[in-house]
Structures are given as C-alpha cells and as structure tokens.
Design a protein around this motif. Structure first.
Motif, short mmCIF file in Angstrom:
data_model
loop_
_atom_site.label_atom_id
_atom_site.label_comp_id
_atom_site.label_asym_id
_atom_site.label_seq_id
_atom_site.Cartn_x
_atom_site.Cartn_y
_atom_site.Cartn_z
N TRP A 44 77.60 207.57 111.50
CA TRP A 44 77.47 206.65 110.37
C TRP A 44 78.05 205.29 110.33
N ASP A 94 64.34 195.63 115.00
CA ASP A 94 65.12 195.59 115.70
C ASP A 94 64.59 196.15 117.44
N LEU A 143 73.07 199.82 114.92
CA LEU A 143 72.47 200.62 115.07
C LEU A 143 70.46 200.69 114.88
N THR A 183 67.56 200.62 113.32
CA THR A 183 66.94 200.95 111.64
C THR A 183 65.91 200.81 111.46
N HIS A 184 65.35 198.71 111.81
CA HIS A 184 64.50 198.61 111.84
C HIS A 184 63.41 198.57 112.47
N ASN A 232 76.34 202.80 112.04
CA ASN A 232 74.85 202.24 111.46
C ASN A 232 75.55 201.56 110.27
#
Length: 173
Positions: free
Chosen positions: A138, A152, A146, A148-149, A141
């Motif tokens: 977490w 990326d 991280l 996450t898209h 993030n």
C-alpha cells in the motif's frame, strides 16, 4: 598371626533371616503407590512443558502484530513523497514480512512437540505477516512506485491525468 583376614564383608545374602523385602511397609505407605506417584509427577511435568510450549508459540505468533503499528507509524512519518527515508522504510516494511514468511518452520522449531498443535499459531503468524506485506505494498502505491496504469508498461501511451482535489476548511455562505 594368621595369614587370613580378620574382617570381611559378605555382600551376598545367604542367610535365612528376614530381608528388607519381607518387612511390612508402615501404615499408609506402599511401594506401588510411590511408583504411581512418580509416573503421575512425570506426566504432570510433561503436561506443564506442553502448556508452556503452546503459550510461547502463541506469543511468537502474535509478535508481528506489535510490529504492524510501529511500521505504520513510521510510514506515516515518512510522508508521501519519494525520498531516501520513505523508500528505506517501505522496503524494510516489505522485507521483514517476506523474511518472516520464509522462516516460519524455523521460528516454531523450538516449540515442536507431539502434544502441542502449532497449526493455529502458524496461521496467525502467516496472516499477520501478510498484513504487514500488504501495508508495505500500500505504501509503494501511495508513493506512486507501483505500475498501476497501462502507461506504466507502454511508453507510447500518455500517463493518466492527475486528479487534484482538496478537502477541509469551513464553508462560508
């Protein structure tokens, strides 16, 4: 004087007199009850040792819980910007649970006994370390580290638009 010994001790009991086995036990004492008491005492000692091992296993299983609050506080104090301190705290929060999960059998080795069930303490230990690992992920993030898209992973795609918002304050009418 003679060549023979004057004093000699004979250890073999060849006499016909009463031996110590022939003498009756005093009232309230029997040899059989003493042997039973010894077995009962040894059983109590084994039970006490098993209870002690079970108690210590539960203490070891709950130890990561204490670490969770400390690690969460340190992550909060590190802030949400990427710098050396926040990265160090985050990777520490990730490595500690991973190393603990790799050594579960070694941690509970001293408490292994056929009378002690270690399954529940091991599961609690694993669950608390997974919560710690989740806390570290977490934090990764929130730092934006991280992927996450989609952008990326693919450099030709544009990054997502930042959504800015603010909260708090007193509304004025």
């Amino acid at each position: 004087m003679g060549s023979g010994r004057r004093w000699a001790v004979e250890f073999a009991d060849n006499s016909t007199s009463h031996s110590s086995r022939d003498i009756l036990d005093p009232p309230g004492f029997t040899r059989a009850s003493q042997e039973q008491d010894d077995s009962a005492v040894s059983k109590q000692k084994k039970d006490a040792e098993a209870n002690w091992k079970a108690q210590k296993a539960w203490e070891v299983a709950q130890a990561p819980f204490k670490n969770l609050f400390m690690m969460a506080f340190m992550m909060w104090m590190a802030g949400s910007t990427v710098h050396l301190f926040s990265i160090g705290i985050t990777f520490s929060a990730l490595l500690q649970p991973i190393n603990a999960l790799r050594g579960v059998a070694k941690v509970f080795e001293p408490y292994k006994d056929n009378k002690v069930d270690l399954l529940a303490p091991k599961l609690v230990f694993i669950a608390l370390n997974l919560v710690g690992l989740g806390l570290g992920i977490w934090k990764l993030n929130t730092l934006g580290l991280l992927p996450t898209h989609v952008s990326d992973w693919v450099s030709s795609l544009p990054p997502p638009q930042e959504v800015e918002y603010s909260g708090g304050g007193v509304p004025l009418y």
